[in-house]
Design an enzyme around this catalytic site. Structure first.
Site, PDB file in Angstrom:
ATOM      1  N   PRO A 294       0.826  -1.206   0.000  1.00 42.28           N
ATOM      2  CA  PRO A 294       0.000   0.000   0.000  1.00 42.28           C
ATOM      3  C   PRO A 294       0.867   1.265   0.000  1.00 42.28           C
ATOM      4  CG  PRO A 294       0.108  -0.919   2.208  1.00 42.28           C
ATOM      5  CD  PRO A 294       0.875  -1.856   1.318  1.00 42.28           C
ATOM      6  N   GLY A 295       0.486   2.227  -0.796  1.00 43.51           N
ATOM      7  CA  GLY A 295       1.214   3.500  -0.823  1.00 43.51           C
ATOM      8  C   GLY A 295       0.264   4.621  -0.431  1.00 43.51           C
ATOM      9  N   ARG A 333      -1.080  16.231  -9.872  1.00 42.85           N
ATOM     10  CA  ARG A 333      -2.190  15.287 -10.058  1.00 42.85           C
ATOM     11  C   ARG A 333      -3.425  15.895 -10.735  1.00 42.85           C
ATOM     12  NH1 ARG A 333      -4.589  12.692  -6.801  1.00 42.85           N
ATOM     13  NH2 ARG A 333      -4.541  10.687  -7.872  1.00 42.85           N
ATOM     14  N   CYS A 364       3.040  28.716 -15.386  1.00 42.35           N
ATOM     15  CA  CYS A 364       2.691  29.286 -16.680  1.00 42.35           C
ATOM     16  C   CYS A 364       2.080  28.227 -17.594  1.00 42.35           C
ATOM     17  CB  CYS A 364       3.931  29.910 -17.301  1.00 42.35           C
ATOM     18  SG  CYS A 364       4.493  31.259 -16.287  1.00 42.35           S
ATOM     19  N   GLU A 365       0.928  27.774 -17.242  1.00 45.56           N
ATOM     20  CA  GLU A 365       0.158  26.793 -18.020  1.00 45.56           C
ATOM     21  C   GLU A 365      -1.301  27.055 -17.705  1.00 45.56           C
ATOM     22  OE1 GLU A 365       1.166  23.515 -19.383  1.00 45.56           O
ATOM     23  OE2 GLU A 365       3.294  23.667 -18.911  1.00 45.56           O
ATOM     24  N   TYR A 393       1.848  10.974  -3.616  1.00 39.88           N
ATOM     25  CA  TYR A 393       2.084  11.392  -5.011  1.00 39.88           C
ATOM     26  C   TYR A 393       1.991  12.910  -5.197  1.00 39.88           C
ATOM     27  CZ  TYR A 393       1.370   6.393  -5.569  1.00 39.88           C
ATOM     28  OH  TYR A 393       1.463   5.028  -5.435  1.00 39.88           O
TER      29      TYR A 393
HETATM   30  N1  LLP Z   1       2.894  -1.643  -6.009  1.00 37.35           N
HETATM   31  C1  LLP Z   1       3.140  -1.409  -7.293  1.00 37.35           C
HETATM   32  C2  LLP Z   1       3.819  -2.421  -8.091  1.00 37.35           C
HETATM   33  C3  LLP Z   1       2.756  -0.192  -7.866  1.00 37.35           C
HETATM   34  O1  LLP Z   1       2.993   0.038  -9.154  1.00 37.35           O
HETATM   35  C4  LLP Z   1       2.104   0.781  -7.072  1.00 37.35           C
HETATM   36  C5  LLP Z   1       1.693   2.064  -7.631  1.00 37.35           C
HETATM   37  C6  LLP Z   1       1.872   0.490  -5.723  1.00 37.35           C
HETATM   38  C7  LLP Z   1       2.282  -0.741  -5.218  1.00 37.35           C
HETATM   39  C8  LLP Z   1       1.191   1.457  -4.793  1.00 37.35           C
HETATM   40  O2  LLP Z   1      -0.106   1.711  -5.146  1.00 37.35           O
HETATM   41  P1  LLP Z   1      -1.049   2.592  -4.203  1.00 37.35           P
HETATM   42  O3  LLP Z   1      -1.325   1.795  -2.956  1.00 37.35           O
HETATM   43  O4  LLP Z   1      -0.330   3.853  -3.890  1.00 37.35           O
HETATM   44  O5  LLP Z   1      -2.247   2.801  -5.016  1.00 37.35           O
HETATM   45  N2  LLP Z   1       0.942   8.698  -9.515  1.00 37.35           N
HETATM   46  C9  LLP Z   1      -0.375   8.096  -9.495  1.00 37.35           C
HETATM   47  C10 LLP Z   1      -0.336   6.735  -8.873  1.00 37.35           C
HETATM   48  C11 LLP Z   1       0.602   5.784  -9.561  1.00 37.35           C
HETATM   49  C12 LLP Z   1       0.656   4.453  -8.904  1.00 37.35           C
HETATM   50  C13 LLP Z   1       1.730   3.633  -9.489  1.00 37.35           C
HETATM   51  N3  LLP Z   1       1.925   2.384  -8.844  1.00 37.35           N
HETATM   52  C14 LLP Z   1      -1.332   9.008  -8.769  1.00 37.35           C
HETATM   53  O6  LLP Z   1      -0.912  10.057  -8.289  1.00 37.35           O
HETATM   54  O7  LLP Z   1      -2.523   8.720  -8.684  1.00 37.35           O
END
Ligand code: LLP
Length: 447
Positions: A294-295, A333, A364-365, A393
Site C-alpha cells: 500500500p502506498g 495530479r 505558466c500553463e 504522489y
Molecule cells: N505496487 C506497485 C507495483 C505499484 O505500481 C504501485 C503504484 C503500488 C504498489 C502502490 O499503489 P497505491 O497503494 O499507492 O495505489 N501517480 C499516481 C499513482 C501511480 C501508482 C503507481 N503504482 C497518482 O498520483 O494517482
C-alpha cells in the site's frame, strides 16, 4: 471509519481563533513559521493507518506490509515505518538509497520496476535487499548474472499481468493484459524453465501482481488472489515447484472528495483472506504468505498542503479565479489525472463556504488549476488555503517547473512541528548547473 475513508487527517480540529489545526499545530502559525507552500504530514494519521492494516490482517499470520515508497519517501517516514513494522517497496536507486541512509533494515526492502538498471540491481545486491519482483526476461538474465558474479542467491517474485481491469483512471490501471508491466501468463512457463535450468542464482518464491491504484472495488482483489493461486497450482503441476508467497501490490483508494467511497482496510483484508481460503481449498494449496504494497492509503490522508492566496481574477460573467503560490509543480495530479481535491481556508475555518471559486496555480500553463468550482468563505489575499489529501504522489511527483523551489515538508504531532524536508533554496537550484569553459569565458566578458 478507516483512515482512508476520511477526507482530513485524524487530528484535524478548529481552535479558538477559528484556525484549522492538525497534529495540534495551528496551520496559520505553520505558514508563518515555515512559509508556503508547505506540505504538512500528521504522524498520528500515518501510524493509525499502518496499525489498521496490521489489525485487519492480524488473523492471517503470514502478512507482510511493504509501503510503496513511490507515494512519498523521506528518511523520517522510513523511521516511522520501521517502528510500525512495515517494509518498503522501492522502484529506484534513489528510493533504496533513502531507505539505506535512514538505517532501514534492507532485508525488508523489495525492488520493483519494469526496467531496473544494472546499477540499481547491483546496488540492491550490495544492500542485500529481501525480495526482487522480476518483471521481464531481460531482468531475469541480468539479475542472475549479477547475483552469480557476487556469489549470492536471491529470492524473487515473478510479476504477472493478471488480466484484471479495475475502474480507475486509465493512467493508473496496471493489471489489464495490455500493460507494460510484468509477464503475460502465457510467458511464465518459459521464465520458470529458465530459472530452473540456467538462472540458478534466482530462487523463485512467489508471484506478484498490482492491479491499479485508487481502487474502490473489492471484487478485483478477490479475483486477483484467485488468478494468482490458480497459476500457483498450475506451476506446481507443471514444474513441481511450490510457490509459498503472493504479492498483491497496493491500490486501496482514499477519499479526496465526498464523491469517493473507498472500502475500509478491514473490508479489503476480509475479501483477500476469504479468497485465499476459498482458492487454497479449491486448488489444494497451503496458505501462502501475503505481501501487500500500500502506498496512497498509508500516507495520502495524512498529508495536506497549505498555500497563501494571492491574486484573483473575476472573468466577466464567468468564474472567479483565485491564485495560490503553488500548483502543478508541487501537485501535478490535477493536471495529469484530472484529480479532484477538497480544501478549506485555514484562517476562516468556522466561516460559511458561500462563494464558488476556482483555485489556480502560479505556473505558466492554463492547465495549472488545482481545484475547479469549489465553495469557500470569501477568499482574500493573504488567506491560507489548506488542500487535503496531498500526502501521496504530491511531493514525490513534484518538480522545479518554472525554476520554482520545491516546498518544505513538516511532520506534526502533539502540537510539535519538525522539518522533514528542507525548503529548497535558489543556491540548491543552480548547484548542479555547469557552464562549459568555452561559454564561461564569454559570459564573464559580457557581464
Ligand atoms: N505496487 C506497485 C507495483 C505499484 O505500481 C504501485 C503504484 C503500488 C504498489 C502502490 O499503489 P497505491 O497503494 O499507492 O495505489 N501517480 C499516481 C499513482 C501511480 C501508482 C503507481 N503504482 C497518482 O498520483 O494517482
Amino acid at each position: 471509519m478507516s483512515v482512508n475513508q476520511e477526507i482530513k487527517p485524524i487530528t484535524t480540529e478548529i481552535n479558538e481563533k477559528g484556525h484549522l489545526c492538525i497534529g495540534g499545530c495551528d496551520l496559520v502559525e505553520l505558514a508563518e513559521k515555515y512559509d508556503t507552500p508547505l506540505y504538512i504530514y500528521d504522524e498520528d494519521t500515518i501510524r493509525s493507518m499502518c496499525q489498521e492494516y496490521k489489525k485487519a490482517f492480524a488473523k492471517y499470520e503470514k502478512s507482510n506490509f511493504m509501503f510503496a515508497s513511490k507515494a512519498f519517501m523521506t528518511k523520517a517516514l522510513c523511521a516511522i515505518l520501521k517502528e510500525e513494522g512495515f517494509g518498503l517497496d522501492t522502484v529506484s536507486g534513489g528510493e533504496m538509497y533513502t531507505a539505506y541512509s535512514a538505517g532501514f533494515d534492507m532485508s525488508h526492502v523489495l525492488l520493483n520496476g519494469n526496467n531496473k538498471s544494472i546499477d540499481e540491481l547491483e546496488m540492491a545486491l550490495d544492500y542485500n535487499i529481501g525480495r526482487y519482483s522480476v518483471d521481464n526476461f531481460l531482468e531475469l538474465a541480468l539479475l542472475d548474472n549479477l547475483a552469480k558474479s557476487k556469489n549470492k542467491i536471491v529470492d524473487i517474485f515473478l510479476r504477472i499481468t493478471p488480466g484484471i481491469e479495475c475502474h480507475t483512471h486509465e493512467y493508473i490501471q496496471t493489471g489489464h493484459l495490455d500493460s507494460k508491466f510484468g509477464f503475460d501468463l502465457t510467458q511464465l512457463d518459459e521464465a520458470i524453465d529458465l530459472i530452473k535450468e540456467q538462472y540458478t542464482n534466482l530462487n523463485l518464491v512467489g508471484l506478484h501482481a498490482h492491479i491499479g491504484s485508487q481502487i474502490f472495488e473489492t471484487q478485483v482483489y478477490y479475483d486477483e488472489v484467485g488468478v494468482i493461486l490458480k497459476e500457483i497450482r498450475r506451476i506446481k503441476e507443471v514444474h513441481n515447484i511450490d510457490l509459498k508467497e503472493i504479492n498483491l501490490g497496493g491500490g486501496l483508494g482514499i477519499t479526496y472528495t465526498e464523491a469517493d467511497v473507498p472500502p475500509s482496510v478491514e473490508t479489503i483484508a476480509d475479501v483477500i483472506i476469504r479468497s485465499i481460503e476459498v482458492h487454497c481449498k479449491e486448488y489444494n494449496l497451503e496458505y501462502p504468505a501475503i505481501y501487500l504494497e500500500p502506498g496512497r492509503s498509508i500516507v495520502g490522508t495524512s498529508g495536506v498542503t497549505i498555500y497563501t492566496i494571492g491574486s484573483s481574477k473575476q472573468v466577466p460573467k464567468g468564474r472567479r479565479y483565485v491564485a495560490v503560490d503553488g500548483g502543478m509543480a508541487d501537485n501535478p495530479r490535477p493536471s495529469m489525472y484530472q484529480a479532484k481535491y477538497t480544501a478549506v481556508i485555514a484562517n476562516k475555518a468556522n466561516e460559511e463556504s458561500n462563494e464558488e471559486v476556482t483555485i489556480a496555480g502560479r505556473y505558466c500553463e492554463s492547465g495549472d488549476i488545482l481545484i475547479r468550482d469549489i465553495k469557500l468563505p470569501h477568499p482574500e489575499e493573504g488567506d491560507i488555503l489548506c488542500v487535503f489529501n496531498t500526502g501521496a504522489y504530491g511531493y514525490s511527483m513534484s518538480s522545479n517547473y518554472n525554476r520554482t523551489l520545491r516546498p518544505a515538508a513538516v511532520l506534526v504531532k502533539n502540537a510539535q512541528s519538525d522539518i522533514i524536508i528542507k525548503r529548497e533554496t535558489y543556491e540548491d537550484l543552480v548547484s548542479d548547473d555547469e557552464i562549459p569553459q568555452r561559454l564561461s569565458s564569454k559570459i564573464m566578458i559580457e557581464n
